[in-house]
Design a protein around this motif. Structure first.
Motif, PDB file in Angstrom:
ATOM      1  N   LEU A  32       0.835  -1.164   0.171  1.00 19.87           N
ATOM      2  CA  LEU A  32       0.082   0.031   0.025  1.00 19.87           C
ATOM      3  C   LEU A  32       0.881   1.392  -0.067  1.00 19.87           C
ATOM      4  CD1 LEU A  32      -3.020  -0.606   2.235  1.00 19.87           C
ATOM      5  CD2 LEU A  32      -2.931  -0.330  -0.371  1.00 19.87           C
ATOM      6  N   ARG A  33       2.214   1.323   0.645  1.00 19.16           N
ATOM      7  CA  ARG A  33       2.829   2.293   0.502  1.00 19.16           C
ATOM      8  C   ARG A  33       3.323   2.596  -0.991  1.00 19.16           C
ATOM      9  NH1 ARG A  33       7.464   2.066   4.874  1.00 19.16           N
ATOM     10  NH2 ARG A  33       7.377  -0.289   4.147  1.00 19.16           N
ATOM     11  N   GLU A  34       3.596   1.693  -1.598  1.00 18.21           N
ATOM     12  CA  GLU A  34       3.992   2.008  -2.964  1.00 18.21           C
ATOM     13  C   GLU A  34       2.883   2.485  -3.743  1.00 18.21           C
ATOM     14  OE1 GLU A  34       6.859   1.346  -4.581  1.00 18.21           O
ATOM     15  OE2 GLU A  34       7.886   0.824  -2.748  1.00 18.21           O
ATOM     16  N   THR A  35       1.620   1.856  -3.520  1.00 19.74           N
ATOM     17  CA  THR A  35       0.611   2.074  -4.287  1.00 19.74           C
ATOM     18  C   THR A  35       0.382   3.661  -4.020  1.00 19.74           C
ATOM     19  OG1 THR A  35      -0.609  -0.079  -4.260  1.00 19.74           O
ATOM     20  CG2 THR A  35      -1.927   1.782  -4.589  1.00 19.74           C
ATOM     21  N   PHE A  36       0.439   4.149  -2.694  1.00 19.65           N
ATOM     22  CA  PHE A  36       0.120   5.384  -2.290  1.00 19.65           C
ATOM     23  C   PHE A  36       1.019   6.342  -3.213  1.00 19.65           C
ATOM     24  CE2 PHE A  36       0.937   9.320   0.158  1.00 19.65           C
ATOM     25  CZ  PHE A  36      -0.149   9.987   0.417  1.00 19.65           C
ATOM     26  N   ALA A  37       2.433   5.828  -3.079  1.00 16.78           N
ATOM     27  CA  ALA A  37       3.676   6.726  -3.534  1.00 16.78           C
ATOM     28  C   ALA A  37       3.418   6.969  -5.187  1.00 16.78           C
ATOM     29  CB  ALA A  37       4.873   6.007  -3.367  1.00 16.78           C
ATOM     30  N   THR A  38       2.988   5.888  -5.582  1.00 14.37           N
ATOM     31  CA  THR A  38       2.802   5.880  -7.098  1.00 14.37           C
ATOM     32  C   THR A  38       1.576   6.869  -7.505  1.00 14.37           C
ATOM     33  OG1 THR A  38       3.502   3.634  -7.402  1.00 14.37           O
ATOM     34  CG2 THR A  38       2.239   4.614  -9.304  1.00 14.37           C
ATOM     35  N   ASN A  39       0.526   6.862  -6.902  1.00 13.55           N
ATOM     36  CA  ASN A  39      -0.540   7.713  -7.107  1.00 13.55           C
ATOM     37  C   ASN A  39      -0.380   9.055  -6.683  1.00 13.55           C
ATOM     38  OD1 ASN A  39      -2.278   5.634  -8.164  1.00 13.55           O
ATOM     39  ND2 ASN A  39      -2.881   4.996  -6.304  1.00 13.55           N
ATOM     40  N   LEU A  40       0.427   9.400  -5.677  1.00 14.35           N
ATOM     41  CA  LEU A  40       0.749  10.914  -5.396  1.00 14.35           C
ATOM     42  C   LEU A  40       1.770  11.139  -6.422  1.00 14.35           C
ATOM     43  CD1 LEU A  40       0.886  12.954  -3.276  1.00 14.35           C
ATOM     44  CD2 LEU A  40       2.651  11.851  -1.854  1.00 14.35           C
ATOM     45  N   ARG A  41       2.788  10.766  -6.732  1.00 14.86           N
ATOM     46  CA  ARG A  41       3.523  11.117  -7.848  1.00 14.86           C
ATOM     47  C   ARG A  41       2.835  11.347  -9.142  1.00 14.86           C
ATOM     48  NH1 ARG A  41       7.116   7.315  -6.304  1.00 14.86           N
ATOM     49  NH2 ARG A  41       6.372   5.965  -8.014  1.00 14.86           N
ATOM     50  N   ARG A  42       1.944  10.482  -9.448  1.00 14.36           N
ATOM     51  CA  ARG A  42       0.915  10.694 -10.633  1.00 14.36           C
ATOM     52  C   ARG A  42       0.144  11.920 -10.595  1.00 14.36           C
ATOM     53  NH1 ARG A  42      -4.026   9.211 -11.541  1.00 14.36           N
ATOM     54  NH2 ARG A  42      -4.188   7.912  -9.591  1.00 14.36           N
ATOM     55  N   LEU A  43      -0.466  11.790  -9.672  1.00 16.60           N
ATOM     56  CA  LEU A  43      -1.518  13.199  -9.389  1.00 16.60           C
ATOM     57  C   LEU A  43      -0.781  14.438  -9.216  1.00 16.60           C
ATOM     58  CD1 LEU A  43      -3.794  11.458  -6.545  1.00 16.60           C
ATOM     59  CD2 LEU A  43      -4.282  11.913  -8.984  1.00 16.60           C
ATOM     60  N   ARG A  44       0.239  14.668  -8.595  1.00 10.41           N
ATOM     61  CA  ARG A  44       1.097  15.750  -8.666  1.00 10.41           C
ATOM     62  C   ARG A  44       1.474  16.187  -9.910  1.00 10.41           C
ATOM     63  NH1 ARG A  44       6.225  16.561  -8.718  1.00 10.41           N
ATOM     64  NH2 ARG A  44       7.097  14.524  -8.193  1.00 10.41           N
ATOM     65  N   ASN A  45       2.212  15.197 -10.830  1.00 12.91           N
ATOM     66  CA  ASN A  45       2.685  15.726 -12.126  1.00 12.91           C
ATOM     67  C   ASN A  45       1.580  15.933 -13.163  1.00 12.91           C
ATOM     68  OD1 ASN A  45       5.383  15.013 -11.592  1.00 12.91           O
ATOM     69  ND2 ASN A  45       5.161  12.833 -11.771  1.00 12.91           N
ATOM     70  N   ALA A  46       0.265  15.334 -12.768  1.00 10.66           N
ATOM     71  CA  ALA A  46      -0.856  15.760 -13.616  1.00 10.66           C
ATOM     72  C   ALA A  46      -1.164  17.041 -13.482  1.00 10.66           C
ATOM     73  CB  ALA A  46      -1.895  14.731 -13.403  1.00 10.66           C
ATOM     74  N   ARG A  47      -1.048  17.463 -12.250  1.00 12.34           N
ATOM     75  CA  ARG A  47      -1.435  18.773 -11.840  1.00 12.34           C
ATOM     76  C   ARG A  47      -0.146  20.015 -12.216  1.00 12.34           C
ATOM     77  NH1 ARG A  47      -5.915  21.024  -8.620  1.00 12.34           N
ATOM     78  NH2 ARG A  47      -5.090  23.041  -7.901  1.00 12.34           N
ATOM     79  N   GLY A  48       0.872  19.297 -12.525  1.00 17.15           N
ATOM     80  CA  GLY A  48       2.012  20.224 -13.018  1.00 17.15           C
ATOM     81  C   GLY A  48       2.651  20.950 -12.047  1.00 17.15           C
ATOM     82  N   TRP A  49       2.715  20.307 -10.888  1.00 18.73           N
ATOM     83  CA  TRP A  49       3.485  20.902  -9.763  1.00 18.73           C
ATOM     84  C   TRP A  49       4.680  20.159  -9.229  1.00 18.73           C
ATOM     85  CZ3 TRP A  49      -0.910  21.733  -5.450  1.00 18.73           C
ATOM     86  CH2 TRP A  49      -1.684  22.753  -5.716  1.00 18.73           C
ATOM     87  N   SER A  50       5.799  20.878  -8.759  1.00 18.21           N
ATOM     88  CA  SER A  50       6.827  20.330  -8.154  1.00 18.21           C
ATOM     89  C   SER A  50       6.524  19.710  -6.935  1.00 18.21           C
ATOM     90  CB  SER A  50       7.923  21.274  -8.086  1.00 18.21           C
ATOM     91  OG  SER A  50       7.767  22.441  -7.369  1.00 18.21           O
ATOM     92  N   GLN A  51       7.392  19.114  -6.467  1.00 18.67           N
ATOM     93  CA  GLN A  51       7.596  18.443  -5.034  1.00 18.67           C
ATOM     94  C   GLN A  51       7.401  19.924  -4.140  1.00 18.67           C
ATOM     95  OE1 GLN A  51      10.574  15.849  -4.169  1.00 18.67           O
ATOM     96  NE2 GLN A  51       9.481  14.322  -4.827  1.00 18.67           N
ATOM     97  N   ASP A  52       8.205  21.031  -4.350  1.00 19.23           N
ATOM     98  CA  ASP A  52       8.269  22.197  -3.427  1.00 19.23           C
ATOM     99  C   ASP A  52       6.890  22.757  -3.379  1.00 19.23           C
ATOM    100  OD1 ASP A  52      10.876  22.137  -2.704  1.00 19.23           O
ATOM    101  OD2 ASP A  52      11.665  22.979  -4.644  1.00 19.23           O
ATOM    102  N   GLU A  53       6.218  23.042  -4.635  1.00 12.99           N
ATOM    103  CA  GLU A  53       5.047  23.677  -4.683  1.00 12.99           C
ATOM    104  C   GLU A  53       3.699  22.953  -3.819  1.00 12.99           C
ATOM    105  OE1 GLU A  53       5.015  25.574  -9.071  1.00 12.99           O
ATOM    106  OE2 GLU A  53       4.871  23.480  -9.015  1.00 12.99           O
ATOM    107  N   LEU A  54       3.837  21.416  -4.207  1.00 11.88           N
ATOM    108  CA  LEU A  54       2.878  20.659  -3.371  1.00 11.88           C
ATOM    109  C   LEU A  54       2.977  20.891  -1.913  1.00 11.88           C
ATOM    110  CD1 LEU A  54       0.268  19.066  -3.057  1.00 11.88           C
ATOM    111  CD2 LEU A  54       1.723  16.965  -3.784  1.00 11.88           C
ATOM    112  N   ALA A  55       4.337  20.592  -1.517  1.00 10.12           N
ATOM    113  CA  ALA A  55       4.738  20.620   0.002  1.00 10.12           C
ATOM    114  C   ALA A  55       4.280  21.740   0.618  1.00 10.12           C
ATOM    115  CB  ALA A  55       6.363  20.227   0.134  1.00 10.12           C
TER     116      ALA A  55
END
Length: 109
Positions: free
Chosen positions: A39-62
């Motif tokens: 589930l951690r891997e699933t969460f991580a994959t989806n988090l990256r996918r959703l952040r990238n789909a929004r066009g945000w960097s890690q800094d922006e989302l954080a």
């Protein structure tokens, strides 16, 4: 006098046809080598996918979710478990339902 129990755990060959994982007393079995993502891997994959789909960097989302960029990075690499509170913040900022983070990827044919 009681007989001593051995703490040794049997080591299984990775090529075995079944996988057994014990987690807090519950046994989960799957055919083949680990057929489902953790589930951690699933969460991580989806988090990256959703952040990238929004066009945000890690800094922006954080910044938007009021968490550190280092912690967000560790969530995206499945190094840490996430709390429900943080899932709520991330879902709110990414404009998705919290359940979206735990959806397993569709099986490829």
């Amino acid at each position: 006098m009681r007989a001593q129990q051995s703490d040794a755990v049997p080591v299984h060959n990775e090529r075995e046809t079944s996988f057994c994982q014990v987690y807090r007393g519950a046994v989960y079995r799957a055919s083949g080598i680990l057929s489902r993502m953790d589930l951690r891997e699933t969460f991580a994959t989806n988090l990256r996918r959703l952040r990238n789909a929004r066009g945000w960097s890690q800094d922006e989302l954080a910044f938007e979710a009021k968490i550190s960029r280092g912690y967000l990075s560790e969530l995206e690499t499945a190094e840490h478990f996430v709390s429900i509170k943080i899932i709520g913040r991330l879902a709110d900022k990414l404009d998705v339902e919290p359940a979206e983070f735990l959806k397993r990827p569709a099986k490829r044919r």
